[in-house]
Design a protein around this motif. Structure first.
Motif, short mmCIF file in Angstrom:
data_model
loop_
_atom_site.label_atom_id
_atom_site.label_comp_id
_atom_site.label_asym_id
_atom_site.label_seq_id
_atom_site.Cartn_x
_atom_site.Cartn_y
_atom_site.Cartn_z
N ARG A 32 -0.87 -9.84 -29.50
CA ARG A 32 -1.53 -10.88 -28.71
C ARG A 32 -1.08 -12.25 -29.20
NH1 ARG A 32 -7.63 -8.45 -28.08
NH2 ARG A 32 -6.98 -6.29 -28.18
N ALA A 33 -0.96 -13.18 -28.28
CA ALA A 33 -0.48 -14.51 -28.60
C ALA A 33 -1.58 -15.40 -29.20
CB ALA A 33 0.09 -15.18 -27.36
N TYR A 34 -2.84 -15.09 -28.92
CA TYR A 34 -3.94 -15.91 -29.41
C TYR A 34 -5.20 -15.05 -29.51
CZ TYR A 34 -4.87 -16.03 -24.39
OH TYR A 34 -5.08 -15.68 -23.09
N ASP A 36 -8.70 -13.48 -28.88
CA ASP A 36 -9.45 -13.20 -27.64
C ASP A 36 -8.57 -13.06 -26.40
OD1 ASP A 36 -11.87 -13.13 -29.02
OD2 ASP A 36 -12.18 -15.28 -28.76
N GLN A 37 -7.24 -13.02 -26.58
CA GLN A 37 -6.37 -12.76 -25.43
C GLN A 37 -6.60 -11.33 -24.98
OE1 GLN A 37 -2.15 -12.75 -26.20
NE2 GLN A 37 -1.70 -11.88 -24.20
N CYS A 100 -8.52 -9.36 -15.86
CA CYS A 100 -8.09 -9.95 -17.14
C CYS A 100 -6.84 -9.30 -17.71
CB CYS A 100 -9.20 -9.83 -18.17
SG CYS A 100 -10.72 -10.71 -17.72
N HIS A 101 -6.72 -7.99 -17.56
CA HIS A 101 -5.60 -7.24 -18.13
C HIS A 101 -4.52 -7.07 -17.08
CE1 HIS A 101 -8.12 -6.24 -21.59
NE2 HIS A 101 -9.09 -6.05 -20.71
N GLN A 104 3.08 -6.11 -17.67
CA GLN A 104 4.11 -7.11 -17.93
C GLN A 104 5.38 -6.76 -17.17
OE1 GLN A 104 3.64 -10.10 -20.15
NE2 GLN A 104 1.83 -9.35 -19.11
N ASN A 113 8.26 -21.72 -22.92
CA ASN A 113 7.02 -21.58 -23.66
C ASN A 113 7.24 -22.10 -25.06
OD1 ASN A 113 4.74 -20.81 -25.02
ND2 ASN A 113 4.79 -18.69 -24.35
N ASP A 117 2.55 -19.59 -33.17
CA ASP A 117 1.41 -19.00 -33.84
C ASP A 117 1.02 -19.90 -35.01
OD1 ASP A 117 0.30 -16.89 -36.05
OD2 ASP A 117 -0.14 -16.24 -34.01
#
Length: 129
Positions: A32-34, A36-37, A100-101, A104, A113, A117
């Motif tokens: 995950r990038a952040y 709560d992603q 939400c999900h 890809q 982008n 992190d």
């Protein structure tokens, strides 16, 4: 009369659509990038039924099916109502997984982008020197 354009195509023209990108379906969980992603979907969901009466995702990800399916369990947060009450089943507000999900696609990003992190910016974990 002036015709607005988008890129090199007039709005009055009908250029061919680009091909649908291939989905990444390697079944490998992505980092995950952040915090709560929502996790991305690492497998195909083509043909999955997701309606008020049926949720194919839960046939593998519901708590009682994860041992036999090998799928990760739906987060416990999905069993809590907006008012904080714990339920025996997935909360109605968390029932439609693809809100939400998402799967890809193997594509080039539309825009760059620059996300970094926190660990790349020198931020250390609590207790680290």
């Amino acid at each position: 009369m002036r015709i607005e354009t988008m890129g090199n195509v007039n709005f009055s023209e009908h250029p061919p659509a680009k091909p649908v990108p291939k989905w990444v379906v390697d079944d490998i969980r992505k980092m995950r990038a952040y915090p709560d992603q929502p996790p991305v979907i690492p497998h195909s969901i083509e043909g999955y039924q997701l309606s008020v009466n049926t949720n194919r995702c839960l046939s593998c990800h519901r708590r009682e099916f994860t041992e036999s399916s090998g799928a990760p369990m739906v987060s416990v947060t999905h069993y809590i109502t907006r008012e904080g009450q714990m339920l025996a089943d997935v909360s109605p507000r968390r029932y439609f997984c693809t809100a939400c999900h998402v799967p890809q696609a193997d594509t080039v990003p539309l825009i760059g982008n620059t996300f970094r992190d926190m660990s790349e910016m020198g931020v250390k974990h609590a207790g680290e020197n």
